[in-house]
Structure formats: C-alpha cells, structure tokens
Design an enzyme around this catalytic site. Structure first.
Site, PDB file in Angstrom:
ATOM      1  N   CYS A   1     -16.309  -7.909   6.145  1.00 53.23           N
ATOM      2  CA  CYS A   1     -16.315  -8.275   7.564  1.00 53.23           C
ATOM      3  C   CYS A   1     -16.632  -7.022   8.358  1.00 53.23           C
ATOM      4  CB  CYS A   1     -14.983  -8.900   7.991  1.00 53.23           C
ATOM      5  SG  CYS A   1     -13.717  -7.706   8.481  1.00 53.23           S
TER       6      CYS A   1
ATOM      7  N   LYS B   1      -3.856   1.424  14.992  1.00 54.59           N
ATOM      8  CA  LYS B   1      -3.796   2.387  13.887  1.00 54.59           C
ATOM      9  C   LYS B   1      -4.454   3.711  14.284  1.00 54.59           C
ATOM     10  CE  LYS B   1      -7.760   0.018  11.936  1.00 54.59           C
ATOM     11  NZ  LYS B   1      -8.157  -0.884  10.867  1.00 54.59           N
TER      12      LYS B   1
ATOM     13  N   CYS C   1      -8.024 -10.551   1.386  1.00 53.26           N
ATOM     14  CA  CYS C   1      -7.993 -10.115   2.785  1.00 53.26           C
ATOM     15  C   CYS C   1      -8.217 -11.313   3.708  1.00 53.26           C
ATOM     16  CB  CYS C   1      -9.049  -9.055   3.048  1.00 53.26           C
ATOM     17  SG  CYS C   1      -9.091  -8.630   4.804  1.00 53.26           S
TER      18      CYS C   1
ATOM     19  N   CYS D   1     -13.527  -1.374   6.812  1.00 51.87           N
ATOM     20  CA  CYS D   1     -12.566  -0.591   6.031  1.00 51.87           C
ATOM     21  C   CYS D   1     -13.227   0.335   5.011  1.00 51.87           C
ATOM     22  CB  CYS D   1     -11.581  -1.512   5.324  1.00 51.87           C
ATOM     23  SG  CYS D   1     -10.585  -2.472   6.475  1.00 51.87           S
TER      24      CYS D   1
ATOM     25  N   ARG E   1       0.845  -1.210   0.000  1.00 54.66           N
ATOM     26  CA  ARG E   1       0.000   0.000   0.000  1.00 54.66           C
ATOM     27  C   ARG E   1       0.874   1.252   0.000  1.00 54.66           C
ATOM     28  NH1 ARG E   1      -3.726  -0.076   4.971  1.00 54.66           N
ATOM     29  NH2 ARG E   1      -4.783  -1.705   3.796  1.00 54.66           N
TER      30      ARG E   1
ATOM     31  N   LYS F   1      -6.064   7.408  12.412  1.00 56.87           N
ATOM     32  CA  LYS F   1      -6.478   7.964  11.116  1.00 56.87           C
ATOM     33  C   LYS F   1      -6.864   9.437  11.254  1.00 56.87           C
ATOM     34  CE  LYS F   1      -8.105   3.483   9.492  1.00 56.87           C
ATOM     35  NZ  LYS F   1      -9.238   2.673   8.985  1.00 56.87           N
TER      36      LYS F   1
ATOM     37  N   ARG G   1      -1.806   6.759   9.846  1.00 58.34           N
ATOM     38  CA  ARG G   1      -1.832   6.263   8.456  1.00 58.34           C
ATOM     39  C   ARG G   1      -2.008   7.427   7.472  1.00 58.34           C
ATOM     40  NH1 ARG G   1      -4.421   0.455   8.604  1.00 58.34           N
ATOM     41  NH2 ARG G   1      -3.332  -0.405  10.413  1.00 58.34           N
TER      42      ARG G   1
ATOM     43  N   CYS H   1     -14.686  -2.637   0.156  1.00 53.08           N
ATOM     44  CA  CYS H   1     -13.325  -3.075   0.525  1.00 53.08           C
ATOM     45  C   CYS H   1     -12.976  -4.287  -0.347  1.00 53.08           C
ATOM     46  CB  CYS H   1     -13.285  -3.443   2.007  1.00 53.08           C
ATOM     47  SG  CYS H   1     -14.061  -5.033   2.347  1.00 53.08           S
TER      48      CYS H   1
HETATM   49 FE1  SF4 Z   1     -10.750  -7.110   5.035  1.00 57.63          FE
HETATM   50 FE2  SF4 Z   1     -12.772  -6.688   6.657  1.00 57.63          FE
HETATM   51 FE3  SF4 Z   1     -11.231  -4.620   5.928  1.00 57.63          FE
HETATM   52 FE4  SF4 Z   1     -12.847  -5.750   4.164  1.00 57.63          FE
HETATM   53  S1  SF4 Z   1     -13.478  -4.668   6.036  1.00 57.63           S
HETATM   54  S2  SF4 Z   1     -10.705  -5.247   3.810  1.00 57.63           S
HETATM   55  S3  SF4 Z   1     -12.840  -7.880   4.755  1.00 57.63           S
HETATM   56  S4  SF4 Z   1     -10.618  -6.372   7.156  1.00 57.63           S
END
Ligand code: SF4
Length: 573
Positions: A486, A220, A447, A490, A79, A222, A148, A441
């Site tokens: 998940c 982290k 991931c 993100c 990244r 932000k 970040r 995401c």
């Molecule tokens: Fe991975 Fe969960 Fe972040 Fe999506 S929200 S990138 S599944 S950690």
C-alpha cells in the site's frame, strides 16, 4: 500550536491517548477475556506497547463445516525494538523459539532493524511480551505515537571507532526517548495475577513523561544514523537523521536532517513522500539534546487533528525550514550552525564475509524479505538455529532485512559455510545484486492496510527481472527494488531505483523509477495501476534503453532520472 491546528478539533486518537492513563486504557480488563477482539480504543493504544491486533486475511476465506466463512480470526503481530539491530545469539534463538511456540512459525526481520512475530493469540500475548523482556529486549515503543526503533549502520568493523561511536549514540537516543510510563511493566511484566494469560490489574500512579506528555506525539517518529559513504539505513527517509562528519577516523559532528517520511494517502491529496533536509550541524555531545528539541517542537506543533498530515514533514512544509530551525533552537537553548556540505556517496548491504579489523570476521546473510522460516529445502530457521547454537556469536539486523553474524573466528568460516549449504541458504556471491538490494513489507495476509501482496509477490517478480537483466548482460548491476502492499511506504518505496507500491485490489501497482540505491533522491511515477504480471514486461524496454543509452558509470536510477519519464515512455512505444 500552528494556527491551522489550534482551530481544528483533535482527532479521536488524541482523546484516546489523553484518557488512557499513560497508555493503560482498558487493556487490563479486556485481556481477562482471552479470545474476544480488542475494542477500537485498545487496538490503537496497544500499538504503543509494540503490538498490532491483526487478522489473517487468508484465513477469513476459509470455510466452517457448515460452509459459512470463518471470518476474522484475530491474532497479534509483536515487534521487538532493537536499536541499531544489535542482539545476542541467545536473544535471536529465543525469538526463534517464540515464533514456533506462540507464533506462526516464522520470524521477520523488519526494514527498521527490528524483529516481528506474527500470529500470536491473545491468550499468549502476555507470555510472549514477557519472554521478550526476560531476554533483555523490549517491544515498548516499537510502534505507536512515539520515537520508534533507532536505526544505525550495523556493520561491526572494529578497526576504527566511527561505527562504534554511532552505535553508542543510537543506544543513547533509544534510551532517551523510551516512554517512562509504567503501564508496560504493569500490564505485561508483573506476575501478580497468578494467571499468565491475563495482564495484571493495577492501580494507577502517574509518572512524569518529560518528553511525551499526556498526548505522546502526534504521530510516529523515526530516527536513523548514517555515514556519508554508507547510507544503509536510508537516512533521508527519517523524521530525524544524523549524517556523520568524519575527520581523522573520528566523528566530529553530524548534519541533523529533518522531515523525511514515506507515507502517502492517495485519497488525501495533501500527502506526499519527502526526503529529510539538512537543518544544522551538531556536535556529538549536542545530538541527544537537539533530537529532544526536534521531537518537542513536533510534539507541540504537529498536526493533531488530521493524522494523515501529522508527521514532521508536514509541519516543516507548513512553516518552512528557517522557522522550524528557529523553534528547535528555542527548545535547545542556543543557536545551531548551518549544516556542512556532507553528501551521501555510497551504500553497503554488508552481505558476505568481511574482516572486522580485530582478527575476526563477520558474515552478512541475505534473508529474503527478512522472513526467517523453513520451507522446502530452504531451512533458514533451522540453519540459523544450528549456527547460533554452535557458535553463539553476536548478531546484527540490517535495514535491508539481512542478518550479520559477528565475531567469527577465521577457523570457523569453512564450517559455517558448510552449515549454510546444508540448510539450503545461499551466500552473497550466489545471489544477484538485484536480490540483495530488494526489500518488501509484509502486506497480505496480515497487514490490515494492505491492498496488494508485497512480500509474497516480490520473489517471483525478481525471478522475472533477473532473467530479463541477464539477457541484456545487466545482471551485475546494483538495482534496488523496494515493494509495499500500500502507499504507506513501510519498505521505503519512493527512493530506490525501482519502487513498487500496491495501489488497488486485483494486484495493481504503481511503478516508480528514478530514485537511487543511495537513497538520496525521490523517484517519479513511471506507470500506474500496473497488474503484477505486467510489472517486469513494463520495465524491459527501460532496461534495454538503459543498456544502449547509459553514460559511463551511470546507474539504472541515475539513467532514469536523467532521461525522465517522457523519454522512457517514448522508447517503450
Ligand atoms: Fe502494511 Fe502498507 Fe506498511 Fe505494507 S506499506 S506493511 S501494506 S501499511
């Protein structure tokens, strides 16, 4: 440290950071072997260098010649940290070259205005990171327990100094919080091994880490900067947000917002999503020092024993805002005035053609889920290469995973439009607002935390939603959809009009409603464990109720928030 934290044993990650010799650990030794996966400790440490070890879960299922499963095949996500999303044409072209040379042939614009390469093999990681640095970008602190990428509204308007001032502050914040460790240079940028695949051996001479110390941050951190009329960076979802106060076309200060964060762990009941709250009004000259004070209070008091409860939002929830502010003032060395009554009133995705204010134009291009690739007739990667090679314009990345091409001469507009068509790329006016304001995401297959699809599922879900909204005559509404694989959040799924959060294997999702496109309100859980194919059907009655019962000017999210879950449920029966 807070009372609870003093008593608790630090987490394993804290010991790893402490023993790492400023983020070196055993990375140099482990990279002598170009193929074997990193050990657990190194897997954690290397995040601070901007890269995650991953395995492609689709590939796991593939079979060897003897019928056995191939199992985990490791590669790296790399990244780039790009403050405010500002980069040159050459930098973007170089990242595109890297994705073809070492990656999986795609480049991804992140939801924090960065770039991600996927599928980088261990033997090529050093060359990849070195090349990124050669083009004056960096991966340092793009991930890990540090500040970040600093986000900022990327719109390149030149006719007032407000955005330019904000973008300059974003750069200063990014530089201020850059880790000072020399490990990054030693490991990835030195060429003293004569072997490009190995990271360098190095003797360790510690340097001062005035902000991060030996343990870096508990988790982290932000930061983002936004304007009240344009919260395109989702400022309330950040650990620290700066919301500008503008008078006579000048920024007179910022409301410092603290303690936002999206991540939730369903198994940990104490976790929750949270919007940042206004803490104080700070002048532009105070902003960096106040940011440092906030970061240091979190550094010294955040929960270091339970990483699920380590974000700043939990410290503020434990202490209450007055105590937190008083501590920030101690670190800052002075009292800070109360925040001003500044409200977010708008958001702009910056897509389409806009006059910049200096005789030139900028063009915002929607990149679905940020994934720059060539697939069938849609050849985004080739199209961008053609445009950037020909015109060499500066670029900016948006928080909605789009790309802005800047400084375009008016007489180039027709040709650029032609090039977009030639490569199958749609312009803003050819897309629904639903699609323009949707983000996802990556989730599967790369991931490691994903429980469901996200990026690969969202386009199909949007196809269905578009059809249903069109039937109801609602296809011109701005309805924001954020999807994740998940609950970590993100893609900031707990604030938009519709949030889709991967909940369980078998493609089951939590559906959140009642947030808004402005990002100023948390959504509520509408339905849980909804199979992917049932997501749109479960929303059709809500769309229909919205059409028949909305008040004048009411948005979809505002409507859901006003009537509430029970009324939506009752209507669906
Ligand atoms: Fe991975 Fe969960 Fe972040 Fe999506 S929200 S990138 S599944 S950690």
């Amino acid at each position: 440290m807070s009372e609870e934290v003093v008593a608790a044993k630090p987490s394993k990650v804290e010991f790893i950071k402490e023993a790492s010799r400023q983020l070196r650990g055993t990375l140099a030794e482990e990279f002598r072997d170009p193929t074997s996966p990193l050990c657990d400790e190194s897997e954690i440490l290397i995040k601070n260098h901007g890269t995650y070890q991953q395995d492609d879960r689709d590939l796991r299922r593939e079979k060897n010649a003897d019928g056995t499963a191939k199992g985990k095949q490791y590669s790296f996500m790399v990244r780039s940290r790009i403050p405010g999303g500002k980069l040159t044409a050459d930098q973007l072209l170089a990242e595109l070259d890297l994705c073809d040379r070492f990656g999986n042939g795609t480049l991804r614009i992140t939801t924090r205005q960065g770039l991600q390469l996927h599928g980088i093999l261990k033997r090529e990681l050093k060359q990849t990171i070195k090349t990124i640095n050669d083009i004056q970008l960096t991966t340092l602190a793009a991930c890990g327990d540090v500040n970040r990428n600093v986000m900022c509204c990327p719109a390149p308007f030149k006719n007032n100094p407000v955005r330019t001032e904000m973008q300059s502050l974003a750069q200063r914040l990014a530089e201020h919080f850059r880790p000072k460790t020399t490990a990054y240079f030693d490991l990835w940028l030195k060429d003293d091994t004569g072997n490009e695949t190995n990271v360098a051996e190095t003797s360790f001479a510690p340097v001062e880490e005035p902000i991060y110390g030996t343990h870096y941050l508990p988790r982290k951190f932000k930061i983002a900067l936004a304007l009240p009329e344009d919260n395109c960076v989702d400022v309330y979802t950040q650990d620290l947000g700066f919301l500008a106060a503008v008078e006579n076309n000048r920024i007179v200060g910022y409301n410092a917002l603290v303690g936002g964060g999206m991540g939730v762990t369903p198994s940990a009941k104490k976790t929750f999503p949270q919007l940042a709250v206004p803490m104080a009004f700070v002048t532009p000259n105070q902003a960096v020092a106040v940011a440092e004070a906030v970061v240091k209070v979190q550094r010294d008091n955040g929960n270091r024993s339970d990483r699920k409860l380590a974000r700043l939002k939990y410290l503020i929830a434990n202490w209450g805002l007055p105590k937190f502010k008083a501590e920030v003032e101690k670190y800052f060395g002075g009292t800070l005035p109360e925040p001003r009554p500044i409200e977010v009133t708008g958001v702009d995705d910056h897509m389409g053609w806009h006059e910049q204010g200096d005789g030139k134009w900028f063009l915002g291009i929607n990149i679905e889920n940020g994934r720059i690739k060539d697939e069938g007739d849609l050849r985004i990667k080739s199209g961008l290469r053609a445009i950037l090679t020909k015109y060499k314009m500066p670029c900016r990345l948006t928080a909605l995973q789009g790309l802005i091409l800047c400084d375009i001469n008016p007489n180039a507009r027709i040709d650029i439009g032609r090039l977009l068509r030639e490569f199958g790329m749609k312009q803003a006016h050819e897309l629904t607002l639903l699609r323009r304001y949707a983000i996802a995401c990556p989730a599967w297959p790369t991931c490691g935390l994903a429980v469901t699809e996200s990026e690969r599922a969202l386009p199909g879900i949007l196809d269905q939603m578009e059809q249903e909204l069109a039937k109801l005559g609602l296809d011109r509404e701005v309805i924001s959809v954020h999807m994740t694989g998940c609950p970590n959040g993100c893609a900031r799924p707990y604030t938009p009009d519709i949030g889709l959060v991967g909940k369980a294997a078998g493609e089951k999702y939590s559906v959140f409603l009642g947030g808004n496109v402005l990002g100023t309100r948390l959504a509520f859980l509408f339905k849980d464990m909804v199979p992917k194919d049932e997501i749109t059907p479960s929303l059709v009655p809500v769309f229909s109720q919205f059409k028949s019962e909305r008040q004048a000017g009411e948005t979809f999210g505002d409507f859901c928030h006003r009537v509430g879950k029970d009324a939506l449920d009752a209507h669906a029966l």
